[in-house]
Scaffold this motif. Structure first.
Motif, PDB file in Angstrom:
ATOM      1  N   LEU A  11       3.612  22.245  47.632  1.00  0.00           N
ATOM      2  CA  LEU A  11       2.922  21.584  49.674  1.00  0.00           C
ATOM      3  C   LEU A  11       4.048  20.284  50.038  1.00  0.00           C
ATOM      4  CD1 LEU A  11      -0.476  20.312  49.049  1.00  0.00           C
ATOM      5  CD2 LEU A  11       0.480  22.811  49.859  1.00  0.00           C
ATOM      6  N   ARG A  12       4.656  19.918  50.726  1.00  0.00           N
ATOM      7  CA  ARG A  12       5.581  18.756  51.396  1.00  0.00           C
ATOM      8  C   ARG A  12       4.500  17.921  52.605  1.00  0.00           C
ATOM      9  NH1 ARG A  12      10.618  20.682  49.966  1.00  0.00           N
ATOM     10  NH2 ARG A  12      12.106  19.551  51.469  1.00  0.00           N
ATOM     11  N   SER A  13       4.826  16.555  52.235  1.00  0.00           N
ATOM     12  CA  SER A  13       4.168  15.822  53.016  1.00  0.00           C
ATOM     13  C   SER A  13       5.171  14.779  53.333  1.00  0.00           C
ATOM     14  CB  SER A  13       3.161  15.421  51.701  1.00  0.00           C
ATOM     15  OG  SER A  13       2.452  14.025  52.458  1.00  0.00           O
ATOM     16  N   PRO A  14       5.147  13.562  54.805  1.00  0.00           N
ATOM     17  CA  PRO A  14       5.526  12.894  54.905  1.00  0.00           C
ATOM     18  C   PRO A  14       5.191  11.697  53.765  1.00  0.00           C
ATOM     19  CG  PRO A  14       4.639  13.405  56.482  1.00  0.00           C
ATOM     20  CD  PRO A  14       4.512  14.342  55.196  1.00  0.00           C
ATOM     21  N   ASP A  15       4.706  11.202  53.257  1.00  0.00           N
ATOM     22  CA  ASP A  15       3.418  10.755  52.118  1.00  0.00           C
ATOM     23  C   ASP A  15       2.216  11.307  51.406  1.00  0.00           C
ATOM     24  OD1 ASP A  15       1.915   8.197  51.306  1.00  0.00           O
ATOM     25  OD2 ASP A  15       1.386   7.593  52.855  1.00  0.00           O
ATOM     26  N   PRO A  16       3.333  11.973  50.036  1.00  0.00           N
ATOM     27  CA  PRO A  16       2.875  12.629  48.999  1.00  0.00           C
ATOM     28  C   PRO A  16       1.320  11.682  48.389  1.00  0.00           C
ATOM     29  CG  PRO A  16       4.917  12.388  48.900  1.00  0.00           C
ATOM     30  CD  PRO A  16       5.316  11.450  49.929  1.00  0.00           C
ATOM     31  N   ASP A  17       2.016  10.508  48.242  1.00  0.00           N
ATOM     32  CA  ASP A  17       0.450   9.147  47.592  1.00  0.00           C
ATOM     33  C   ASP A  17      -0.669  10.120  48.540  1.00  0.00           C
ATOM     34  OD1 ASP A  17       1.806   9.062  45.415  1.00  0.00           O
ATOM     35  OD2 ASP A  17       3.011   7.330  45.982  1.00  0.00           O
ATOM     36  N   PHE A  53       2.327  20.906  43.728  1.00  0.00           N
ATOM     37  CA  PHE A  53       3.358  20.439  43.545  1.00  0.00           C
ATOM     38  C   PHE A  53       3.685  18.886  45.071  1.00  0.00           C
ATOM     39  CE2 PHE A  53       6.336  22.283  40.190  1.00  0.00           C
ATOM     40  CZ  PHE A  53       4.782  21.799  39.407  1.00  0.00           C
ATOM     41  N   ILE A  54       3.775  18.044  45.001  1.00  0.00           N
ATOM     42  CA  ILE A  54       3.703  17.549  46.606  1.00  0.00           C
ATOM     43  C   ILE A  54       4.987  17.045  46.609  1.00  0.00           C
ATOM     44  CG2 ILE A  54       2.595  16.258  48.246  1.00  0.00           C
ATOM     45  CD1 ILE A  54      -0.074  16.600  46.639  1.00  0.00           C
ATOM     46  N   ALA A  55       6.052  17.351  47.574  1.00  0.00           N
ATOM     47  CA  ALA A  55       7.523  16.612  47.504  1.00  0.00           C
ATOM     48  C   ALA A  55       7.435  15.930  48.827  1.00  0.00           C
ATOM     49  CB  ALA A  55       8.713  17.745  47.333  1.00  0.00           C
ATOM     50  N   GLN A  56       8.665  15.049  48.825  1.00  0.00           N
ATOM     51  CA  GLN A  56       7.973  14.213  49.870  1.00  0.00           C
ATOM     52  C   GLN A  56       9.204  15.189  50.819  1.00  0.00           C
ATOM     53  OE1 GLN A  56       8.932   9.902  49.747  1.00  0.00           O
ATOM     54  NE2 GLN A  56       8.118   9.393  52.008  1.00  0.00           N
ATOM     55  N   VAL A  57       8.693  14.890  52.759  1.00  0.00           N
ATOM     56  CA  VAL A  57       9.755  15.122  53.397  1.00  0.00           C
ATOM     57  C   VAL A  57      10.032  13.861  54.438  1.00  0.00           C
ATOM     58  CG1 VAL A  57       9.597  17.478  53.272  1.00  0.00           C
ATOM     59  CG2 VAL A  57       7.966  16.101  54.846  1.00  0.00           C
ATOM     60  N   PRO A  58      11.193  13.842  55.221  1.00  0.00           N
ATOM     61  CA  PRO A  58      10.974  12.382  56.513  1.00  0.00           C
ATOM     62  C   PRO A  58       9.797  13.074  57.547  1.00  0.00           C
ATOM     63  CG  PRO A  58      13.107  14.483  56.312  1.00  0.00           C
ATOM     64  CD  PRO A  58      12.062  15.161  55.228  1.00  0.00           C
ATOM     65  N   ASP A  60       9.490  12.720  60.332  1.00  0.00           N
ATOM     66  CA  ASP A  60       9.725  13.458  61.402  1.00  0.00           C
ATOM     67  C   ASP A  60       9.788  14.652  61.645  1.00  0.00           C
ATOM     68  OD1 ASP A  60      12.621  13.292  60.419  1.00  0.00           O
ATOM     69  OD2 ASP A  60      13.095  12.739  62.828  1.00  0.00           O
ATOM     70  N   ALA A  61       9.610  15.289  59.613  1.00  0.00           N
ATOM     71  CA  ALA A  61      10.389  17.112  59.415  1.00  0.00           C
ATOM     72  C   ALA A  61       9.361  17.485  60.614  1.00  0.00           C
ATOM     73  CB  ALA A  61       9.953  17.041  58.861  1.00  0.00           C
ATOM     74  N   PRO A  62       9.209  18.498  60.736  1.00  0.00           N
ATOM     75  CA  PRO A  62       8.183  19.520  62.488  1.00  0.00           C
ATOM     76  C   PRO A  62       7.342  19.796  61.086  1.00  0.00           C
ATOM     77  CG  PRO A  62      10.483  20.430  61.915  1.00  0.00           C
ATOM     78  CD  PRO A  62      10.695  19.141  61.029  1.00  0.00           C
ATOM     79  N   LEU A  63       6.197  20.306  61.715  1.00  0.00           N
ATOM     80  CA  LEU A  63       4.801  20.519  60.404  1.00  0.00           C
ATOM     81  C   LEU A  63       5.012  22.041  61.348  1.00  0.00           C
ATOM     82  CD1 LEU A  63       2.337  20.319  59.687  1.00  0.00           C
ATOM     83  CD2 LEU A  63       1.287  19.693  61.139  1.00  0.00           C
ATOM     84  N   SER A  64       4.625  22.982  60.003  1.00  0.00           N
ATOM     85  CA  SER A  64       4.250  24.419  60.596  1.00  0.00           C
ATOM     86  C   SER A  64       3.191  24.861  61.147  1.00  0.00           C
ATOM     87  CB  SER A  64       4.396  24.906  59.087  1.00  0.00           C
ATOM     88  OG  SER A  64       3.780  26.264  59.017  1.00  0.00           O
ATOM     89  N   GLN A  65       3.968  25.316  62.320  1.00  0.00           N
ATOM     90  CA  GLN A  65       2.961  25.527  63.862  1.00  0.00           C
ATOM     91  C   GLN A  65       1.956  27.052  63.205  1.00  0.00           C
ATOM     92  OE1 GLN A  65       1.137  23.751  66.067  1.00  0.00           O
ATOM     93  NE2 GLN A  65       3.181  22.198  65.369  1.00  0.00           N
ATOM     94  N   LYS A  66       0.546  27.085  63.565  1.00  0.00           N
ATOM     95  CA  LYS A  66       0.121  27.998  62.977  1.00  0.00           C
ATOM     96  C   LYS A  66      -0.924  28.835  64.233  1.00  0.00           C
ATOM     97  CE  LYS A  66      -1.084  27.615  58.397  1.00  0.00           C
ATOM     98  NZ  LYS A  66      -2.116  26.874  57.072  1.00  0.00           N
ATOM     99  N   PRO A  67      -0.531  29.682  65.123  1.00  0.00           N
ATOM    100  CA  PRO A  67      -1.165  29.784  66.224  1.00  0.00           C
ATOM    101  C   PRO A  67      -2.617  30.832  66.273  1.00  0.00           C
ATOM    102  CG  PRO A  67       0.949  30.475  66.066  1.00  0.00           C
ATOM    103  CD  PRO A  67       0.944  30.187  64.864  1.00  0.00           C
ATOM    104  N   GLU A  68      -3.236  30.719  66.591  1.00  0.00           N
ATOM    105  CA  GLU A  68      -4.649  30.861  66.758  1.00  0.00           C
ATOM    106  C   GLU A  68      -4.199  33.142  65.920  1.00  0.00           C
ATOM    107  OE1 GLU A  68      -7.706  29.320  65.764  1.00  0.00           O
ATOM    108  OE2 GLU A  68      -6.633  27.446  66.053  1.00  0.00           O
TER     109      GLU A  68
END
Length: 130
Positions: A11-17, A53-58, A60-68
């Motif tokens: 996984l990728r997150s701006p705040d892994p903790d 695994f949760i890695a840090q990203v900036p 302002d990294a774009p969030l993946s969009q999931k259209p309905e």
């Protein structure tokens, strides 16, 4: 043929903790501090023997969009539970956001979906419904 075995989901997150803390609070995940191959810190979690695994990203990294109704790539992770209605009530009490309330999809099988950090969908699956 080569035998493949499961290792992890990344996984990728701006705040892994904070992301790891959510999975710990909601699903009892074990938090494990780690280091990536490039030497940067990483926060890992283990849920039901499965490593994430949760890695840090900036921030302002774009969030993946999931259209309905339309998904490309990884759609969700699934966690098997017993007594799904009780589990969902416990998660609601903790503040979980449900995108699909518990429902029977076929005899003996009920599911529900929770929206986790970074819009990750988590399916709860009970295959032992009487």
């Amino acid at each position: 043929m080569t035998e493949f075995t499961y290792d992890h989901v990344h996984l990728r997150s701006p705040d892994p903790d904070a992301t790891a803390a959510y999975y710990e609070r909601m699903f009892g995940a074990e938090i494990i501090k780690s280091v990536m191959s490039n030497g940067l810190p990483r926060t890992d979690i283990k849920i039901g023997g499965v490593m994430f695994f949760i890695a840090q990203v900036p921030a302002d990294a774009p969030l993946s969009q999931k259209p309905e109704g339309s998904y490309v790539g990884l759609d969700h992770m699934g966690l098997r539970v017993r007594d799904i209605d009780r589990v969902c009530e416990e998660l609601k009490a903790k503040g979980a956001e449900f995108t699909v309330e518990p429902k029977t999809i076929r005899p003996g099988v009920r599911i529900a979906f929770v929206r986790g950090p970074q819009n990750v969908l988590i399916e709860l699956l009970d295959r032992d419904v009487a």
